[in-house]
Design an enzyme around this catalytic site. Structure first.
Site, mmCIF file in Angstrom:
data_model
loop_
_atom_site.group_PDB
_atom_site.id
_atom_site.type_symbol
_atom_site.label_atom_id
_atom_site.label_comp_id
_atom_site.label_asym_id
_atom_site.label_seq_id
_atom_site.Cartn_x
_atom_site.Cartn_y
_atom_site.Cartn_z
ATOM 1 N N HIS A 13 -30.424 85.921 76.101
ATOM 2 C CA HIS A 13 -31.565 86.266 75.642
ATOM 3 C C HIS A 13 -32.666 87.166 76.402
ATOM 4 O O HIS A 13 -33.270 86.133 77.455
ATOM 5 C CB HIS A 13 -32.810 84.588 75.088
ATOM 6 C CG HIS A 13 -33.367 84.662 74.088
ATOM 7 N ND1 HIS A 13 -33.824 83.906 73.949
ATOM 8 C CD2 HIS A 13 -35.156 85.315 74.408
ATOM 9 C CE1 HIS A 13 -35.485 84.040 72.854
ATOM 10 N NE2 HIS A 13 -35.964 84.700 73.361
ATOM 11 N N HIS A 15 -36.030 89.978 76.140
ATOM 12 C CA HIS A 15 -36.677 91.018 75.034
ATOM 13 C C HIS A 15 -36.719 92.207 76.705
ATOM 14 O O HIS A 15 -37.546 92.364 77.367
ATOM 15 C CB HIS A 15 -37.973 90.739 74.986
ATOM 16 C CG HIS A 15 -38.599 89.189 75.134
ATOM 17 N ND1 HIS A 15 -37.861 89.020 73.297
ATOM 18 C CD2 HIS A 15 -38.033 87.835 74.985
ATOM 19 C CE1 HIS A 15 -38.002 88.007 72.695
ATOM 20 N NE2 HIS A 15 -37.922 87.135 73.783
ATOM 21 N N LEU A 16 -35.954 93.252 75.501
ATOM 22 C CA LEU A 16 -36.380 94.721 76.346
ATOM 23 C C LEU A 16 -37.405 95.700 75.830
ATOM 24 O O LEU A 16 -37.645 96.679 76.723
ATOM 25 C CB LEU A 16 -34.926 95.057 75.951
ATOM 26 C CG LEU A 16 -33.577 94.682 76.460
ATOM 27 C CD1 LEU A 16 -32.579 95.255 76.845
ATOM 28 C CD2 LEU A 16 -33.899 94.283 78.289
ATOM 29 N N ARG A 17 -38.095 95.262 74.878
ATOM 30 C CA ARG A 17 -38.944 95.991 74.197
ATOM 31 C C ARG A 17 -38.566 97.797 73.918
ATOM 32 O O ARG A 17 -38.093 97.080 73.147
ATOM 33 C CB ARG A 17 -39.949 96.195 75.016
ATOM 34 C CG ARG A 17 -41.059 94.773 75.721
ATOM 35 C CD ARG A 17 -40.915 93.513 74.714
ATOM 36 N NE ARG A 17 -42.595 92.487 75.649
ATOM 37 C CZ ARG A 17 -41.708 91.010 74.508
ATOM 38 N NH1 ARG A 17 -41.088 91.058 74.010
ATOM 39 N NH2 ARG A 17 -42.654 90.359 75.541
ATOM 40 N N ASN A 41 -37.353 91.296 68.069
ATOM 41 C CA ASN A 41 -38.954 90.923 68.125
ATOM 42 C C ASN A 41 -39.912 92.182 68.264
ATOM 43 O O ASN A 41 -40.749 92.230 68.722
ATOM 44 C CB ASN A 41 -39.501 89.950 68.222
ATOM 45 C CG ASN A 41 -39.575 89.438 69.881
ATOM 46 O OD1 ASN A 41 -39.129 90.166 70.639
ATOM 47 N ND2 ASN A 41 -40.568 88.832 70.360
ATOM 48 N N LYS A 99 -32.014 85.811 64.471
ATOM 49 C CA LYS A 99 -32.844 85.455 65.355
ATOM 50 C C LYS A 99 -33.819 85.039 64.284
ATOM 51 O O LYS A 99 -34.232 85.485 63.491
ATOM 52 C CB LYS A 99 -33.684 86.141 65.687
ATOM 53 C CG LYS A 99 -34.909 85.575 66.763
ATOM 54 C CD LYS A 99 -34.422 84.181 67.781
ATOM 55 C CE LYS A 99 -35.458 84.018 68.191
ATOM 56 N NZ LYS A 99 -35.691 84.203 69.772
ATOM 57 N N HIS A 136 -35.642 80.209 67.711
ATOM 58 C CA HIS A 136 -36.335 79.139 68.309
ATOM 59 C C HIS A 136 -37.188 78.341 67.828
ATOM 60 O O HIS A 136 -37.777 78.495 66.772
ATOM 61 C CB HIS A 136 -38.382 80.951 67.734
ATOM 62 C CG HIS A 136 -38.914 80.795 69.298
ATOM 63 N ND1 HIS A 136 -39.574 81.093 69.847
ATOM 64 C CD2 HIS A 136 -40.019 79.102 68.478
ATOM 65 C CE1 HIS A 136 -40.988 80.901 70.441
ATOM 66 N NE2 HIS A 136 -41.089 79.465 69.684
ATOM 67 N N HIS A 174 -34.698 79.153 74.309
ATOM 68 C CA HIS A 174 -34.895 77.915 75.558
ATOM 69 C C HIS A 174 -35.650 77.087 75.219
ATOM 70 O O HIS A 174 -36.698 76.441 74.782
ATOM 71 C CB HIS A 174 -36.129 79.129 76.038
ATOM 72 C CG HIS A 174 -36.890 80.153 74.412
ATOM 73 N ND1 HIS A 174 -37.254 78.598 72.944
ATOM 74 C CD2 HIS A 174 -36.965 81.137 73.915
ATOM 75 C CE1 HIS A 174 -37.497 79.844 73.111
ATOM 76 N NE2 HIS A 174 -38.089 81.332 72.964
ATOM 77 N N LEU A 219 -43.776 80.919 75.541
ATOM 78 C CA LEU A 219 -43.675 79.689 74.619
ATOM 79 C C LEU A 219 -42.436 79.715 74.194
ATOM 80 O O LEU A 219 -41.228 81.191 74.699
ATOM 81 C CB LEU A 219 -44.581 80.744 73.485
ATOM 82 C CG LEU A 219 -45.929 80.408 73.450
ATOM 83 C CD1 LEU A 219 -46.590 80.982 72.260
ATOM 84 C CD2 LEU A 219 -45.994 78.551 73.641
ATOM 85 N N ASP A 247 -34.952 84.526 79.084
ATOM 86 C CA ASP A 247 -36.088 85.004 78.006
ATOM 87 C C ASP A 247 -37.744 85.857 78.880
ATOM 88 O O ASP A 247 -38.272 85.863 78.541
ATOM 89 C CB ASP A 247 -36.626 83.871 77.642
ATOM 90 C CG ASP A 247 -38.187 83.645 76.626
ATOM 91 O OD1 ASP A 247 -37.880 85.160 75.587
ATOM 92 O OD2 ASP A 247 -38.904 82.857 76.645
ATOM 93 N N HIS A 251 -44.928 91.260 79.219
ATOM 94 C CA HIS A 251 -46.449 92.523 78.622
ATOM 95 C C HIS A 251 -47.188 92.677 80.145
ATOM 96 O O HIS A 251 -47.647 92.002 81.309
ATOM 97 C CB HIS A 251 -46.804 90.677 78.308
ATOM 98 C CG HIS A 251 -46.183 90.163 77.536
ATOM 99 N ND1 HIS A 251 -46.776 90.438 75.549
ATOM 100 C CD2 HIS A 251 -46.234 89.410 77.037
ATOM 101 C CE1 HIS A 251 -45.543 89.709 74.788
ATOM 102 N NE2 HIS A 251 -44.988 88.681 75.898
ATOM 103 N N ALA A 263 -47.972 85.579 75.500
ATOM 104 C CA ALA A 263 -46.790 84.560 75.618
ATOM 105 C C ALA A 263 -45.987 85.247 76.679
ATOM 106 O O ALA A 263 -45.437 86.281 75.704
ATOM 107 C CB ALA A 263 -46.299 83.797 75.555
HETATM 108 C C1 NCD Z 1 -41.279 85.791 73.856
HETATM 109 C C2 NCD Z 1 -42.062 87.296 73.627
HETATM 110 O O1 NCD Z 1 -43.471 88.015 74.264
HETATM 111 O O2 NCD Z 1 -41.657 88.233 73.152
HETATM 112 N N1 NCD Z 1 -42.828 84.791 74.493
HETATM 113 C C3 NCD Z 1 -42.010 83.903 74.788
HETATM 114 O O3 NCD Z 1 -43.324 83.705 74.941
HETATM 115 N N2 NCD Z 1 -41.167 83.782 75.022
HETATM 116 C C4 NCD Z 1 -41.616 85.573 72.600
HETATM 117 C C5 NCD Z 1 -40.336 84.506 72.526
HETATM 118 O O4 NCD Z 1 -39.125 84.567 73.174
HETATM 119 O O5 NCD Z 1 -41.493 83.103 72.072
HETATM 120 ZN ZN ZN Z 2 -37.396 85.064 73.629
#
Ligand code: NCD
Ligand code: ZN
Length: 346
Positions: A13, A15-17, A41, A99, A136, A174, A219, A247, A251, A263
């Site tokens: 899990h 997030h690579l943006r 996302n 997802k 989620h 998560h 989150l 996760d 940011h 988050a």
């Molecule tokens: C994640 C995000 O920033 O894309 N943020 C987080 O707090 N985990 C989204 C997510 O997995 O809830």
């Molecule tokens: Zn996530």
């Protein structure tokens, strides 16, 4: 123990943006993990196989020369996702999950599902084809206390879903509560969960330690100590239903250290090392390999990796800041703190 060699792990899990941040964060994940389940996302979301194929190529373009890394793509479920898209996802060979974000639950979840009833045909197709649903697990009802949203989601949404689609592969992403751990343990082998390093290392006091700590905010939000203990017990139990999913959710600094901060914890720059810290504190380093390198691959029906990585007991400091955007860096989770296990350079 001074050295720990384990099968190269995977991150189930992350997030690579996209855009310039992608190039900054992919090397951190690729250095540690052979494969990663990449969250969809983005804005706009990765909702079609064509979008996932293009995103996959952008990720591969950001992998440093000489590093082997396979992004495992996911689709973002919306009210409008069709069963035909599920067929195409499975046929693609590079999409490994779908997802589910309850609409509005987290970062870029606006396009998420408003009512699970709208997705029943899609769930039925996924169940039939063995494509995992990555959840989620939080309700978005503002009446529900933010610390209770996972437990309420399990009771009101997830338990009925698993009852209605008993063969559906589900990952409670998560997981953060003892209720979540108990639910996963009680279900069949088709229901599993990922656990983040921040939820293993910290409880909710860390959000307010001496002041407001935006880099500990993610989150689902950190929970009280009894929940952390339950997560640690699950992660170190050897139970194959629990596996590594960082996760990692970068940011840039200005959006974290703000009046309304985003988050997400950027854990990738020390991901495996953070897990080692948590497992070592529990006296369970011998269980790290199963959690990090075997259970997820087995659940997803993918071969286990054959290369290895080595952690050495050697104190090092997590960088205070890392490159992000010009004039707007990324602050990694545990910035400036000392960790006792370091990843040995290849
Ligand atoms: C994640 C995000 O920033 O894309 N943020 C987080 O707090 N985990 C989204 C997510 O997995 O809830
Ligand atoms: Zn996530």
């Amino acid at each position: 123990m001074e050295r720990l060699t384990l099968t190269r792990p995977d991150d189930w899990h992350v997030h690579l943006r996209d855009g310039p941040i992608l190039a900054a964060v992919v090397p951190e994940t690729a250095r540690r993990f052979a494969r990663a389940i990449v969250m969809p996302n983005l804005k706009p979301p990765v909702a079609t196989v064509a979008q996932a194929a293009a995103y996959r190529q952008r990720i591969l373009d950001a992998v440093p020369q000489g590093v082997s890394f396979t992004p495992l793509m996911t689709l973002y479920l919306t009210d409008a996702t069709s069963p035909a898209e599920i067929d195409a996802a499975v046929a693609s060979g590079f999409i490994h999950g779908v997802k589910l974000y309850p609409a509005g639950a987290t970062t870029h979840a606006e396009a998420g599902v408003t009512d699970l009833a709208k997705c029943r045909a899609v769930f039925a197709r996924m169940e039939k084809l063995g494509l995992p649903l990555l959840v989620h697990g939080e309700v978005t009802d503002p009446e529900v206390d933010v610390f209770d949203r996972e437990a309420v989601f399990i009771e009101r949404r997830l338990a009925p879903l698993v009852r209605d689609f008993p063969g559906l592969k589900v990952v409670l992403e998560h997981v953060t509560t003892k209720e979540g751990v108990a639910f996963v343990e009680a279900m069949g082998p088709n229901v599993a969960a990922t656990i983040t390093p921040q939820h293993l290392l910290l409880n909710r006091n860390a959000l307010f330690a001496g002041g407001l700590r935006p880099h500990h905010y993610c989150l689902p939000v950190l929970k009280r100590e009894a929940h952390r203990q339950a997560l640690l017990a699950a992660a170190t139990s050897g139970n194959p239903k629990f596996f590594l999913g960082t996760d990692s959710a970068p940011h840039v600094k200005s959006t974290k250290e703000a009046a309304c901060g985003c988050a997400g914890c950027y854990t990738a720059p020390a991901a495996l090392e953070l897990y080692a810290e948590a497992f070592a504190a529990a006296g369970a380093l011998a269980r790290l390999e199963g959690f990090a390198s075997f259970h997820g691959a087995d659940f997803y029906g993918l071969p286990r990796n054959t290369e290895t990585v080595t952690l050495v007991r050697h104190a090092w400091q997590v960088p205070q800041m890392l490159a992000g955007l010009p004039n707007d860096p990324l602050v990694p989770f545990f910035a400036g703190q000392t960790l006792s296990w370091r990843l040995e350079a290849e």
